[in-house]
Design a protein around this motif. Structure first.
Motif, PDB file in Angstrom:
ATOM      1  N   ARG A 263       0.970  -1.235   0.064  1.00  0.00           N
ATOM      2  CA  ARG A 263      -0.083  -0.068   0.095  1.00  0.00           C
ATOM      3  C   ARG A 263       0.901   1.149   0.056  1.00  0.00           C
ATOM      4  O   ARG A 263       2.152   0.894   0.024  1.00  0.00           O
ATOM      5  N   GLY A 264       0.370   2.322   0.009  1.00  0.00           N
ATOM      6  CA  GLY A 264       1.284   3.632  -0.061  1.00  0.00           C
ATOM      7  C   GLY A 264       1.908   3.944   1.216  1.00  0.00           C
ATOM      8  O   GLY A 264       2.825   4.543   0.693  1.00  0.00           O
ATOM      9  N   THR A 265       1.594   3.303   2.303  1.00  0.00           N
ATOM     10  CA  THR A 265       2.389   3.617   3.449  1.00  0.00           C
ATOM     11  C   THR A 265       3.296   2.807   3.730  1.00  0.00           C
ATOM     12  O   THR A 265       4.163   2.546   4.629  1.00  0.00           O
ATOM     13  N   PHE A 266       3.095   1.431   2.843  1.00  0.00           N
ATOM     14  CA  PHE A 266       4.003   0.216   3.307  1.00  0.00           C
ATOM     15  C   PHE A 266       5.564   0.417   3.114  1.00  0.00           C
ATOM     16  O   PHE A 266       5.943   0.925   2.222  1.00  0.00           O
ATOM     17  N   ARG A 267       6.285   0.017   4.227  1.00  0.00           N
ATOM     18  CA  ARG A 267       7.811   0.220   4.187  1.00  0.00           C
ATOM     19  C   ARG A 267       8.546  -1.136   4.226  1.00  0.00           C
ATOM     20  O   ARG A 267       8.387  -1.904   5.004  1.00  0.00           O
ATOM     21  N   ASN A 268       9.257  -1.341   3.138  1.00  0.00           N
ATOM     22  CA  ASN A 268      10.178  -2.492   3.145  1.00  0.00           C
ATOM     23  C   ASN A 268      11.635  -2.017   3.509  1.00  0.00           C
ATOM     24  O   ASN A 268      12.057  -0.673   3.081  1.00  0.00           O
ATOM     25  N   TRP A 269      12.446  -2.833   3.731  1.00  0.00           N
ATOM     26  CA  TRP A 269      13.811  -2.278   4.131  1.00  0.00           C
ATOM     27  C   TRP A 269      14.795  -3.534   3.744  1.00  0.00           C
ATOM     28  O   TRP A 269      14.462  -4.585   3.947  1.00  0.00           O
ATOM     29  N   ASP A 270      16.041  -3.043   3.375  1.00  0.00           N
ATOM     30  CA  ASP A 270      16.981  -4.158   3.154  1.00  0.00           C
ATOM     31  C   ASP A 270      18.522  -3.705   3.109  1.00  0.00           C
ATOM     32  O   ASP A 270      18.441  -2.410   3.070  1.00  0.00           O
TER      33      ASP A 270
END
Length: 432
Positions: A408-415
């Protein structure tokens, strides 16, 4: 149907979709392939499958349902923080047959718990959050398993139709006027802790590309010495490029006549010039943007471009509005096994005409993974808190391998900035 009945139906459909995908990713391989470690970066596929069941048991069967444990003896075995991915092949893992039986038995109990749950009360259960959290967890592991399939050698075992062709032009850039907008969310019932709380954020005027960077554009970067010019890279990025001998995105190969090919899920095909480039690290993305005379967007810029409607001043759940994604909006959910050419999803554009912000490829931002002011870990620190302020860069938007429940527009992924086995790509921005 009552609102509770509608929510229960949504939960059921979402959990069913997640489990069907987990089965599709594991039923296509024999036991040897399921138990093998196809890369030191990834777990054996059978570990992911049983881990999905273990998390579902912990949160839905034991916590929400208050039921007796199904397999307390395997809690530590499938605790992601107890064993590194590279060491999991040495563990006494459940066999594929045992893992399938385990996740099935857990799910049978979950259906009973869902039928009895008021989907209200304490925060964990309110609006079905716990069920939504577990569905997102399973889909995130499904995308990880899809990445494992990409790293696996051997003939193709996954199949899907090609993505739709380009329908409109997707060139140039859009100017996003400076000003304040609401970043993050407090209202989205299934949003995870790192997306919270909603807060005002001022973003100066900037320009952002209409579409992700394409293979054709990236080939030009390579042809013009992008991997040979240290001035385009950060000091750390250049050291990594040299140490690893990077010359192109992961899974690319060049024939003697100069033609680039890409291997995807056991199939080797020519690189398509209008397809978003995928499997690039943050360092490669950063170098490309500098070569193009631009930069990577911050995650606040990315979110404003994706959610803010300047005509109303409101923010949306998705670029196109609050309606859930369909096949006309975005390339999600492993419907296709590759990104679609830019311009393929005009119905998914933002109010200002930025395209394909959702799906196709995760887009690197320049932002470190840090908490929003007012962040609270919920319901457990190991989802976000232990990663915050570490060596991670934020990615936004999801990929062709991301399910709608986890995007969604607020979803945060990280790596980590060196990672590129993930389905990661590039969108450029610049100061104005």
């Amino acid at each position: 149907m009552s609102s509770t009945g509608q929510l229960r139906s949504k939960v059921e459909k979402t959990l069913t979709r997640s489990r069907a995908r987990s089965a599709a990713l594991t039923d296509c391989l024999d036991g040897t392939d399921l138990l093998a470690q196809h890369s030191p970066l990834m777990s054996p596929l059978v570990w992911d499958l049983a881990h999905i069941g273990s998390q579902e048991e912990l949160w839905l069967v034991r916590d929400v349902g208050g039921r007796e444990p199904v397999r307390p003896d395997i809690d530590e075995l499938y605790d992601a923080f107890k064993h590194t991915r590279s060491s999991r092949t040495a563990l006494p893992l459940l066999s594929p047959e045992e893992a399938r039986a385990y996740v099935s038995s857990v799910r049978d109990k979950v259906w009973d718990i869902l039928a009895a749950s008021p989907l209200d009360g304490r925060r964990l259960e309110r609006d079905g959050f716990a069920f939504g959290m577990i569905a997102q967890h399973e889909q995130q592991h499904d995308e990880t398993m899809l990445a494992t399939h990409q790293l696996r050698t051997g003939p193709a075992v996954l199949h899907a139709p090609p993505p739709p062709p380009a329908r409109v032009s997707a060139q140039g850039e859009v100017i996003i006027e400076g000003g304040e907008f609401t970043m993050g969310t407090t209202l989205d019932a299934w949003a995870l802790d790192n997306e919270r709380p909603a807060h005002p954020r001022f973003v100066p005027t900037f320009a952002i590309d209409v579409a992700p960077v394409t293979n054709g554009q990236y080939v030009e970067f390579i042809a013009q010495g992008g991997y040979e010019r240290s001035e385009l890279w950060s000091e750390r990025g250049w050291l990594h490029r040299a140490t690893e001998g990077l010359i192109a995105p992961q899974f690319w190969e060049r024939d003697s006549d100069g033609t680039w090919w890409r291997r995807a899920f056991g199939v080797r095909a020519p690189v398509r010039p209008d397809q978003p480039v995928v499997h690039v690290s943050f360092f490669e993305a950063e170098a490309y943007a500098r070569w193009a005379g631009k930069r990577l967007p911050t995650e606040a810029e990315w979110e404003k471009a994706a959610r803010f409607d300047p005509s109303t001043g409101a923010v949306r759940k998705y670029p196109w509005g609050d309606a859930e994604p369909t096949e006309v909006h975005a390339n999600l959910g492993q419907t296709h096994l590759e990104p679609a050419d830019v311009g393929a999803y005009p119905a998914g554009a933002s109010p200002q005409g930025v395209q394909q912000l959702i799906g196709d490829v995760w887009e690197w931002t320049s932002s470190d993974f840090e908490p929003y002011s007012g962040f609270e870990p919920f319901p457990y620190a190991e989802y976000s808190e232990v990663f915050l302020r570490g060596d991670y860069k934020v990615l936004r938007g999801g990929s062709f391998g991301t399910d709608e429940v986890a995007c969604r527009g607020t979803f945060r992924n990280w790596d980590h900035p060196i990672r590129r086995q993930i389905f990661s790509g590039i969108r450029c921005a610049r100061d104005v």
